[in-house]
Design a protein around this motif. Structure first.
Motif, PDB file in Angstrom:
ATOM      1  N   ARG A  12       1.594  -3.133   9.251  1.00  0.00           N
ATOM      2  CA  ARG A  12       2.253  -3.858   8.164  1.00  0.00           C
ATOM      3  C   ARG A  12       1.417  -3.740   6.890  1.00  0.00           C
ATOM      4  O   ARG A  12       0.198  -3.875   6.931  1.00  0.00           O
ATOM      5  CB  ARG A  12       2.378  -5.327   8.553  1.00  0.00           C
ATOM      6  N   PHE A  13       2.109  -3.519   5.770  1.00  0.00           N
ATOM      7  CA  PHE A  13       1.460  -3.456   4.466  1.00  0.00           C
ATOM      8  C   PHE A  13       2.248  -4.334   3.495  1.00  0.00           C
ATOM      9  O   PHE A  13       3.461  -4.174   3.352  1.00  0.00           O
ATOM     10  CB  PHE A  13       1.432  -2.016   3.937  1.00  0.00           C
ATOM     11  N   SER A  14       1.556  -5.242   2.826  1.00  0.00           N
ATOM     12  CA  SER A  14       2.220  -6.132   1.866  1.00  0.00           C
ATOM     13  C   SER A  14       2.719  -5.379   0.638  1.00  0.00           C
ATOM     14  O   SER A  14       3.674  -5.804   0.000  1.00  0.00           O
ATOM     15  CB  SER A  14       1.269  -7.245   1.418  1.00  0.00           C
ATOM     16  N   ARG A  15       2.056  -4.288   0.337  1.00  0.00           N
ATOM     17  CA  ARG A  15       2.440  -3.464  -0.813  1.00  0.00           C
ATOM     18  C   ARG A  15       2.329  -1.991  -0.423  1.00  0.00           C
ATOM     19  O   ARG A  15       1.439  -1.603   0.343  1.00  0.00           O
ATOM     20  CB  ARG A  15       1.524  -3.723  -2.003  1.00  0.00           C
ATOM     21  N   ASP A  50      10.976  -1.439  -3.848  1.00  0.00           N
ATOM     22  CA  ASP A  50       9.745  -1.030  -3.173  1.00  0.00           C
ATOM     23  C   ASP A  50       8.602  -1.992  -3.500  1.00  0.00           C
ATOM     24  O   ASP A  50       7.801  -2.338  -2.641  1.00  0.00           O
ATOM     25  CB  ASP A  50       9.336   0.392  -3.572  1.00  0.00           C
ATOM     26  N   ALA A  51       8.528  -2.429  -4.764  1.00  0.00           N
ATOM     27  CA  ALA A  51       7.435  -3.306  -5.198  1.00  0.00           C
ATOM     28  C   ALA A  51       7.498  -4.680  -4.548  1.00  0.00           C
ATOM     29  O   ALA A  51       6.460  -5.284  -4.270  1.00  0.00           O
ATOM     30  CB  ALA A  51       7.456  -3.441  -6.720  1.00  0.00           C
ATOM     31  N   ARG A  52       8.691  -5.180  -4.293  1.00  0.00           N
ATOM     32  CA  ARG A  52       8.792  -6.536  -3.721  1.00  0.00           C
ATOM     33  C   ARG A  52       8.884  -6.528  -2.189  1.00  0.00           C
ATOM     34  O   ARG A  52       8.855  -7.586  -1.574  1.00  0.00           O
ATOM     35  CB  ARG A  52       9.970  -7.283  -4.328  1.00  0.00           C
ATOM     36  N   SER A  53       8.986  -5.357  -1.587  1.00  0.00           N
ATOM     37  CA  SER A  53       9.176  -5.260  -0.143  1.00  0.00           C
ATOM     38  C   SER A  53       7.855  -5.237   0.616  1.00  0.00           C
ATOM     39  O   SER A  53       6.809  -4.882   0.087  1.00  0.00           O
ATOM     40  CB  SER A  53       9.976  -4.004   0.213  1.00  0.00           C
ATOM     41  N   GLU A 102       8.912 -10.605  10.807  1.00  0.00           N
ATOM     42  CA  GLU A 102       8.595 -10.897   9.406  1.00  0.00           C
ATOM     43  C   GLU A 102       9.637 -11.842   8.800  1.00  0.00           C
ATOM     44  O   GLU A 102       9.287 -12.787   8.084  1.00  0.00           O
ATOM     45  CB  GLU A 102       8.521  -9.599   8.593  1.00  0.00           C
ATOM     46  N   ALA A 103      10.905 -11.597   9.093  1.00  0.00           N
ATOM     47  CA  ALA A 103      11.970 -12.480   8.593  1.00  0.00           C
ATOM     48  C   ALA A 103      11.766 -13.904   9.112  1.00  0.00           C
ATOM     49  O   ALA A 103      11.955 -14.878   8.373  1.00  0.00           O
ATOM     50  CB  ALA A 103      13.338 -11.945   9.002  1.00  0.00           C
ATOM     51  N   LYS A 104      11.357 -14.031  10.377  1.00  0.00           N
ATOM     52  CA  LYS A 104      11.054 -15.358  10.944  1.00  0.00           C
ATOM     53  C   LYS A 104       9.914 -16.018  10.184  1.00  0.00           C
ATOM     54  O   LYS A 104       9.952 -17.218   9.912  1.00  0.00           O
ATOM     55  CB  LYS A 104      10.654 -15.236  12.413  1.00  0.00           C
TER      56      LYS A 104
END
Length: 150
Positions: A12-15, A50-53, A102-104
């Motif tokens: 997982r990568f926040s950005r 892409d920036a907010r995902s 992640e949605a959870k």
């Protein structure tokens, strides 16, 4: 959160900018080869989303095998891609599981996806159900789908 099954590793990568440059170049090349020609778009069309995902990268035996995004603003799974050599071995399911988790974490009870008609069977197998009428986007038939995050 990291999921693993034999030889499959999802990170997982926040950005997107957190991804090692050589790997991000491979992801970009795969998106340009397999997603954008079908969608009729180019990388710059996705700059804002892409920036907010949040980005998930799947590896198989230390090779890029798949990629997906979770857009928390839209609560949507986006840009799902499993490279052809790695289809059918659980990469897509692992990526979907990570996005559901992640949605959870974002306190969402369901997850949305706008699926290409050709990929609707995959999404159905991973727990998504269609809602609304099929629609056309850039000459591609699509179906809105959702899955409970339980």
């Amino acid at each position: 959160m990291i999921s693993t099954t034999p030889r499959i590793n999802v990170k997982r990568f926040s950005r997107f900018t957190e991804i090692e440059p050589s790997l991000s170049q491979k992801i970009t090349a795969a998106r340009e080869q397999y997603l954008f020609p079908v969608e009729g778009n180019k990388l710059s069309d996705y700059r804002n989303s892409d920036a907010r995902s949040i980005h998930f990268v799947a590896g198989y035996n230390n090779q890029l095998a798949g990629y997906v995004q979770y857009d928390p603003k839209l609560n949507r799974l986006r840009q799902m891609l499993v490279l052809p050599d790695f289809q059918g071995i659980g990469i897509g399911k692992n990526l979907v599981d990570e996005v559901v988790a992640e949605a959870k974490e974002h306190a969402n009870k369901e997850l949305l996806v706008n699926a290409w008609a050709a990929s609707q069977g995959f999404y159905t197998k991973t727990g998504f159900v269609p809602y609304g009428a099929p629609y056309e986007s850039n000459c591609i038939m699509c179906q809105k789908m959702r899955r409970l995050c339980n």
